[in-house]
Design a protein around this motif. Structure first.
Motif, PDB file in Angstrom:
ATOM      1  N   GLY A 272      52.762  33.184  20.542  1.00 35.19           N
ATOM      2  CA  GLY A 272      51.473  32.503  20.569  1.00 35.19           C
ATOM      3  C   GLY A 272      51.267  31.837  21.907  1.00 35.19           C
ATOM      4  N   GLY A 273      50.083  31.222  22.079  1.00 38.30           N
ATOM      5  CA  GLY A 273      49.824  30.587  23.364  1.00 38.30           C
ATOM      6  C   GLY A 273      48.462  29.938  23.425  1.00 38.30           C
ATOM      7  N   ILE A 274      48.102  29.526  24.616  1.00 40.15           N
ATOM      8  CA  ILE A 274      46.831  28.864  24.865  1.00 40.15           C
ATOM      9  C   ILE A 274      46.030  29.661  25.891  1.00 40.15           C
ATOM     10  CG2 ILE A 274      47.702  26.565  24.307  1.00 40.15           C
ATOM     11  CD1 ILE A 274      47.986  26.059  27.310  1.00 40.15           C
ATOM     12  N   GLU A 275      44.730  29.435  25.911  1.00 40.90           N
ATOM     13  CA  GLU A 275      43.847  30.096  26.870  1.00 40.90           C
ATOM     14  C   GLU A 275      44.333  29.820  28.293  1.00 40.90           C
ATOM     15  OE1 GLU A 275      39.072  30.560  26.884  1.00 40.90           O
ATOM     16  OE2 GLU A 275      39.835  28.539  27.148  1.00 40.90           O
ATOM     17  N   THR A 276      44.439  30.886  29.078  1.00 43.75           N
ATOM     18  CA  THR A 276      45.046  30.791  30.409  1.00 43.75           C
ATOM     19  C   THR A 276      44.318  31.710  31.373  1.00 43.75           C
ATOM     20  OG1 THR A 276      47.227  30.319  29.432  1.00 43.75           O
ATOM     21  CG2 THR A 276      47.211  31.158  31.680  1.00 43.75           C
ATOM     22  N   ARG A 277      44.251  31.329  32.631  1.00 40.35           N
ATOM     23  CA  ARG A 277      43.676  32.205  33.652  1.00 40.35           C
ATOM     24  C   ARG A 277      44.694  33.236  34.113  1.00 40.35           C
ATOM     25  NH1 ARG A 277      38.832  30.902  35.731  1.00 40.35           N
ATOM     26  NH2 ARG A 277      38.029  28.800  35.404  1.00 40.35           N
ATOM     27  N   GLY A 278      44.182  34.418  34.529  1.00 36.37           N
ATOM     28  CA  GLY A 278      45.046  35.413  35.138  1.00 36.37           C
ATOM     29  C   GLY A 278      45.475  34.975  36.533  1.00 36.37           C
ATOM     30  N   VAL A 279      46.308  35.788  37.184  1.00 40.70           N
ATOM     31  CA  VAL A 279      46.822  35.405  38.503  1.00 40.70           C
ATOM     32  C   VAL A 279      46.662  36.507  39.554  1.00 40.70           C
ATOM     33  CG1 VAL A 279      48.464  33.737  37.558  1.00 40.70           C
ATOM     34  CG2 VAL A 279      49.176  36.100  37.870  1.00 40.70           C
ATOM     35  N   LEU A 280      46.077  37.650  39.183  1.00 40.16           N
ATOM     36  CA  LEU A 280      45.886  38.741  40.146  1.00 40.16           C
ATOM     37  C   LEU A 280      44.833  38.361  41.191  1.00 40.16           C
ATOM     38  CD1 LEU A 280      46.421  41.957  40.645  1.00 40.16           C
ATOM     39  CD2 LEU A 280      44.134  42.160  39.655  1.00 40.16           C
ATOM     40  N   ARG A 281      45.119  38.675  42.455  1.00 47.40           N
ATOM     41  CA  ARG A 281      44.153  38.437  43.536  1.00 47.40           C
ATOM     42  C   ARG A 281      43.893  39.740  44.287  1.00 47.40           C
ATOM     43  NH1 ARG A 281      43.113  33.016  44.728  1.00 47.40           N
ATOM     44  NH2 ARG A 281      44.389  31.576  43.500  1.00 47.40           N
ATOM     45  N   THR A 282      42.617  39.935  44.626  1.00 48.01           N
ATOM     46  CA  THR A 282      42.185  41.131  45.358  1.00 48.01           C
ATOM     47  C   THR A 282      41.808  40.734  46.784  1.00 48.01           C
ATOM     48  OG1 THR A 282      41.361  42.171  43.337  1.00 48.01           O
ATOM     49  CG2 THR A 282      40.520  43.020  45.417  1.00 48.01           C
ATOM     50  N   GLY A 283      42.195  41.580  47.746  1.00 49.58           N
ATOM     51  CA  GLY A 283      41.871  41.320  49.147  1.00 49.58           C
ATOM     52  C   GLY A 283      41.416  42.579  49.852  1.00 49.58           C
ATOM     53  N   MET A 284      40.918  42.441  51.053  1.00 46.61           N
ATOM     54  CA  MET A 284      40.489  43.575  51.861  1.00 46.61           C
ATOM     55  C   MET A 284      40.487  43.168  53.333  1.00 46.61           C
ATOM     56  SD  MET A 284      36.364  43.728  51.080  1.00 46.61           S
ATOM     57  CE  MET A 284      36.625  43.978  49.335  1.00 46.61           C
ATOM     58  N   PRO A 285      40.551  44.107  54.272  1.00 44.29           N
ATOM     59  CA  PRO A 285      40.690  45.548  54.051  1.00 44.29           C
ATOM     60  C   PRO A 285      42.148  45.936  53.835  1.00 44.29           C
ATOM     61  CG  PRO A 285      40.583  45.132  56.386  1.00 44.29           C
ATOM     62  CD  PRO A 285      40.427  43.787  55.722  1.00 44.29           C
ATOM     63  N   TYR A 286      42.316  47.129  53.307  1.00 40.86           N
ATOM     64  CA  TYR A 286      43.653  47.677  53.132  1.00 40.86           C
ATOM     65  C   TYR A 286      43.896  48.712  54.215  1.00 40.86           C
ATOM     66  CZ  TYR A 286      47.505  50.412  51.228  1.00 40.86           C
ATOM     67  OH  TYR A 286      48.694  51.081  51.072  1.00 40.86           O
ATOM     68  N   ASN A 287      44.831  48.433  55.077  1.00 40.40           N
ATOM     69  CA  ASN A 287      45.186  49.363  56.142  1.00 40.40           C
ATOM     70  C   ASN A 287      46.418  50.168  55.728  1.00 40.40           C
ATOM     71  OD1 ASN A 287      43.164  48.444  57.930  1.00 40.40           O
ATOM     72  ND2 ASN A 287      44.438  46.652  58.433  1.00 40.40           N
ATOM     73  N   LYS A 288      46.196  51.442  55.499  1.00 42.34           N
ATOM     74  CA  LYS A 288      47.307  52.288  55.082  1.00 42.34           C
ATOM     75  C   LYS A 288      48.301  52.421  56.222  1.00 42.34           C
ATOM     76  CE  LYS A 288      44.690  55.071  51.756  1.00 42.34           C
ATOM     77  NZ  LYS A 288      44.281  56.427  51.378  1.00 42.34           N
ATOM     78  N   PRO A 289      49.604  52.315  55.921  1.00 44.36           N
ATOM     79  CA  PRO A 289      50.606  52.479  56.969  1.00 44.36           C
ATOM     80  C   PRO A 289      50.573  53.896  57.533  1.00 44.36           C
ATOM     81  CG  PRO A 289      51.641  52.414  54.806  1.00 44.36           C
ATOM     82  CD  PRO A 289      50.200  52.045  54.601  1.00 44.36           C
ATOM     83  N   GLU A 290      50.679  53.985  58.851  1.00 41.20           N
ATOM     84  CA  GLU A 290      50.657  55.301  59.494  1.00 41.20           C
ATOM     85  C   GLU A 290      51.974  56.023  59.245  1.00 41.20           C
ATOM     86  OE1 GLU A 290      49.800  54.871  63.587  1.00 41.20           O
ATOM     87  OE2 GLU A 290      47.832  53.954  63.267  1.00 41.20           O
TER      88      GLU A 290
END
Length: 293
Positions: A272-290
């Motif tokens: 069981g538990g209590i109402e809670t916020r998530g923790v995932l964060r999104t950012g940009m830009p994503y530079n793919k490694p060469e």
């Protein structure tokens, strides 16, 4: 048949419903008493030596296969949930798929303290499988309150798991008596020490408890999620499914408690538990490694 430490056994008086690992055999008041840890469930138990039977390899295989089948079903349902979360995030970040944006995601980091090294190994394998960044630490339940402060300082987690083995003993007190539980008081004190470091419920999300743990005390101490509301056994992997859901939910969204519990192996009787916020964060830009040529 002689039974010794590390043998897999069942309790005759309970129709061998749970597989246990023998941790130790002691002599108390002239009787041999075995200390047992559940193989799939986070349950610790004492049992008279004569109440134990060594489980045959074919029975162990059958019960292990049934357990793996339940685990796989939970995993499939969990992956479906995560995929829906990712699709929703992609839709929002790309403004309804109208923009081609390179973005990256940072799931919540987990610090997992476990009183059982075998369970910890199983949990770390599942964390890796679902893609949750995790630090695993094996720690005796009694030592957790002493070590948690320095571990939080060192690892700086977003999510803390405090688990291991527990059990309620009716002979030691009423169900609301914390002293009637094997390790609940240690889990409670660990949560309190963690909250001295990070009081805010959404800055450090905490899961605490094991089989039959004192749910109310853990929540009052500052845990967001805990076991066990109905004092039932919880599966070894249940904490992973709970915190993985939190790890992949964006920090701007609240988590419905039922959404977290529904794909666990135990459900709302054990968790069981209590109402809670998530923790995932999104950012940009994503530079793919060469790639190296």
């Amino acid at each position: 048949m002689t039974i010794k430490a590390m043998d897999i056994v069942g309790r005759i008086s309970y129709n061998c419903d749970i597989l246990f690992r023998v941790i130790d055999i002691r002599v108390e008041n002239g009787r041999r008493i075995a200390i047992l840890y559940g193989e799939e469930y986070r349950l610790a138990a004492d049992a008279p030596y004569e109440d134990l039977i060594k489980m045959e390899a074919n029975v162990r295989r059958r019960m292990a296969e049934e357990g793996r089948s339940r685990e796989e079903q939970s995993y499939i349902l969990f992956r479906q949930d995560v995929e829906l979360l990712k699709q929703k995030q992609e839709y929002e970040v790309t403004d309804g798929y109208s923009k081609a944006l390179n973005y990256f995601q940072m799931p919540g980091r987990v610090l997992h303290l476990d009183g059982d090294p075998n369970y910890l190994k199983k949990c770390l394998s599942l964390y890796e499988r679902v893609g949750v960044p995790v630090y695993g630490v094996h720690c005796n339940e009694k030592e957790m309150p002493l070590k948690i402060g320095s571990l939080i300082d060192y690892y700086r987690p977003d999510i803390l798991v405090v688990t291991g083995h527990d059990a309620y003993s009716k002979s030691k007190g009423k169900i609301d008596d914390l002293n009637a539980y094997r390790h609940s008081r240690h889990f409670v004190q660990t949560v309190k020490e963690a909250r001295k470091k990070i009081p805010h419920l959404d800055q450090l999300v905490i899961f605490a408890g094991a089989c039959q743990s004192h749910f109310e005390s853990l929540i009052q101490a500052g845990a967001n999620f805990a076991s066990s509301p109905s004092r039932v056994n919880i599966h070894a992997l249940d904490p992973v499914y709970i915190v993985a859901k939190i790890s992949f939910t964006p920090f701007v969204e609240r988590i419905n408690v039922w959404d977290v519990l529904r794909n666990t192996l135990t459900g709302e009787k054990g968790l069981g538990g209590i109402e809670t916020r998530g923790v995932l964060r999104t950012g940009m830009p994503y530079n793919k490694p060469e790639k190296d040529e």
